[in-house]
Design a protein around this motif. Structure first.
Motif, PDB file in Angstrom:
ATOM      1  N   UNK A  17       0.808  -1.204   0.000  1.00 24.92           N
ATOM      2  CA  UNK A  17       0.000   0.000   0.000  1.00 24.92           C
ATOM      3  C   UNK A  17       0.844   1.258   0.000  1.00 24.92           C
ATOM      4  N   UNK A  18       0.295   2.296  -0.589  1.00 17.10           N
ATOM      5  CA  UNK A  18       1.004   3.562  -0.728  1.00 17.10           C
ATOM      6  C   UNK A  18       1.277   4.188   0.634  1.00 17.10           C
ATOM      7  N   UNK A  19       0.315   4.143   1.520  1.00 18.95           N
ATOM      8  CA  UNK A  19       0.502   4.756   2.839  1.00 18.95           C
ATOM      9  C   UNK A  19       1.675   4.121   3.584  1.00 18.95           C
ATOM     10  N   UNK A  20       1.803   2.800   3.500  1.00 14.11           N
ATOM     11  CA  UNK A  20       2.896   2.116   4.197  1.00 14.11           C
ATOM     12  C   UNK A  20       4.249   2.447   3.583  1.00 14.11           C
ATOM     13  N   UNK A  21       4.304   2.599   2.258  1.00 17.31           N
ATOM     14  CA  UNK A  21       5.568   2.966   1.598  1.00 17.31           C
ATOM     15  C   UNK A  21       6.005   4.350   2.074  1.00 17.31           C
ATOM     16  N   UNK A  22       5.071   5.273   2.122  1.00 17.64           N
ATOM     17  CA  UNK A  22       5.395   6.636   2.545  1.00 17.64           C
ATOM     18  C   UNK A  22       5.770   6.650   4.027  1.00 17.64           C
ATOM     19  N   UNK A  23       5.124   5.822   4.827  1.00 16.09           N
ATOM     20  CA  UNK A  23       5.375   5.793   6.272  1.00 16.09           C
ATOM     21  C   UNK A  23       6.800   5.352   6.598  1.00 16.09           C
ATOM     22  N   UNK A  24       7.445   4.593   5.715  1.00 14.50           N
ATOM     23  CA  UNK A  24       8.821   4.173   5.986  1.00 14.50           C
ATOM     24  C   UNK A  24       9.750   5.379   6.003  1.00 14.50           C
TER      25      UNK A  24
END
Length: 149
Positions: A89-96
């Protein structure tokens, strides 16, 4: 397995099974895979595939006009494809926080470039050995004289 009824409708019930013991040799197989190829970062594999084929050049916007330079677009496309392809998911990629993109920017790419209208008849034909380093690639590198790339 039992066939019963629930609320008047037929219902199939499957009992829970006990977990099976790990197959003999599985740990040795895992160790050999890691010894030969190491741990691969899937995002690096995706970037290498794009470097060798340029597949991100095939993506075009559904909008009338886009102001994103090609290098930024390529980076965002790879991140969005990775996020969708791994089901992370996009949100998880950005959260890293490792990639420097915003969720809004990646969602924009997802909405405008990664669409159902993509020409799915075109196939990416690339030998896996060209993207993933393996025994053949290591042997070629070992046979190459020092200082020659």
């Amino acid at each position: 397995m039992k066939v019963t009824t629930r609320h008047g409708d037929p219902w199939i019930t499957v009992p829970k099974l006990e977990p099976l013991a790990e197959p003999t040799g599985l740990q040795a197989l895992k160790e050999e895979v890691i010894r030969r190829w190491g741990v691969l970062d899937l995002l690096d594999v995706l970037k290498n595939a794009d470097f060798l084929t340029g597949f991100t050049d095939e993506f075009s916007s559904v909008a009338a006009y886009e102001r994103i330079d090609r290098a930024t677009l390529q980076r965002r496309l790879l991140l969005a494809l990775f996020a969708l392809g791994t089901n992370m998911g996009i949100r998880a990629i950005v959260a890293t926080g490792e990639h420097g993109g915003t969720e809004t920017a990646l969602r924009h790419i997802r909405r405008h470039f990664i669409t159902v209208d993509l020409d799915m008849d075109r196939r990416l034909e690339l030998p896996l050995s060209d993207v993933v380093p393996g025994p053949r690639r290591a042997a070629e590198d070992a046979a190459r004289p020092a200082g020659v790339s």
